[in-house]
Design an enzyme around this catalytic site. Structure first.
Site: not given
Ligand code: ADP
Ligand code: ZN
Length: 210
Positions: A13, A88, A123, A156, A167
Site C-alpha cells: 500500500k 482498518r 522490509r 520495524r 498482524r
Molecule cells: P502495515 O500496513 O504494513 O501493517 P502500517 O504502517 O500501516 O503497516 O501500520 C502499522 C501499525 O500501526 C498497525 O499494525 C497498527 O498497529 C497501527 N495502525 C496503523 N493504522 C491503523 C489504523 N487505521 N487503525 C488502527 N491501528 C492502526
C-alpha cells in the site's frame, strides 16, 4: 481524487501510495507513519500506541479517527488525498463517512498470506522520513541508507516473523470486511499485487481510471 488503499500488511500500500502521490500531486496519508512519528517523538499518543503496534494489534479506533479527522482538515487535502492504512475497521469507515468526505475510489491490493511474511522480513524503513525499502525488491542506492534523507534504515519490530502472523490475523478479522463495505458502494477495485512494483503500479493506475 479522494482515495483509500486497502490491503494486508506488506501488500505494498505504502509504495503504491507514493506512486499515486507523485502522479496526481495529492498527499499520501499513512496512519502507520503518523503513529511511528508520534512514538519517535515520545508524545502522549505515541506512548499509548506503542504497545498495540509492537504486539501486531490495532491502535484503538478513537485514536486513529482523531488523527485522520485533524489531518483531512489541512489545506493540502483540498484537491484530494490518499489514505494508506485507514480505515482498518468498520467503525473507522463509518467515522470517515460521518466526516462528510466523499471517497471516489478504494483500491484493494491483494497478496496471498504465504507471500506476506517474506515481503515483510525484507522490509526496511526510514524512521526520519517514512520512506520504505526492501532488501530484494526495492533496494536503496546505498545499502542501509535512505535515498531521500540519508538517515539509517531499520527493520520495524512488528515486521519480525513472530508479530507478522498476529498482524495477518488482525487484518483478516477486522480489515477485510471493509472490502464488502466499499464494494456495496460500487467504488472498490481489486488489484493483484505483482512481483515487480512497476507492474502493480500499472494495474493501480488503471484501476483509478475505470
Ligand atoms: P502495515 O500496513 O504494513 O501493517 P502500517 O504502517 O500501516 O503497516 O501500520 C502499522 C501499525 O500501526 C498497525 O499494525 C497498527 O498497529 C497501527 N495502525 C496503523 N493504522 C491503523 C489504523 N487505521 N487503525 C488502527 N491501528 C492502526
Ligand atoms: Zn528518509
Amino acid at each position: 481524487m479522494n482515495l483509500i488503499l486497502l490491503g494486508a500488511p506488506g501488500a505494498g500500500k505504502g509504495t503504491q501510495a507514493e506512486k499515486i502521490c507523485e502522479k496526481l500531486s495529492i498527499p499520501a496519508i499513512s496512519t502507520g507513519n503518523i503513529l511511528r512519528e508520534a512514538i519517535a517523538g515520545k508524545t502522549e499518543m505515541g506512548l499509548k500506541a506503542k504497545s498495540y503496534i509492537d504486539a501486531g494489534k490495532l491502535v484503538p479506533d478513537e485514536v486513529v479517527i482523531g488523527i485522520i479527522n485533524d489531518r483531512l482538515k489541512e489545506d493540502d487535502c483540498k484537491n484530494g488525498f490518499i489514505l494508506d492504512g485507514f480505515p482498518r475497521t468498520i467503525p473507522q469507515a463509518e467515522a470517515l463517512d460521518r466526516m462528510n468526505v466523499r471517497i471516489d475510489r478504494v483500491i484493494d491490493i491483494e497478496v496471498a498470506d504465504e507471500k506476506i511474511a517474506a515481503r515483510l522480513s525484507g522490509r526496511r524503513v526510514c524512521l526520519k522520513c517514512g520512506a520504505t525499502y526492501h532488501t530484494e525488491y526495492k533496494k536503496p542506492v546505498t545499502d542501509g541508507i535512505c535515498d531521500v534523507c540519508s538517515a539509517e534504515l531499520v527493520q520495524r519490530k512488528d515486521d519480525m516473523p513472530e508479530t507478522v502472523l498476529d498482524r495477518l490475523k488482525t487484518y483478516h478479522e477486522q480489515t477485510e470486511p471493509l472490502k464488502d463495505f466499499y464494494a456495496e458502494k460500487g467504488i472498490l477495485r481489486i488489484v493483484e499485487g505483482q512481483q515487480e512494483v512497476a507492474d502493480t503500479t500499472a494495474l493501480t493506475f488503471k484501476a483509478l481510471e475505470d
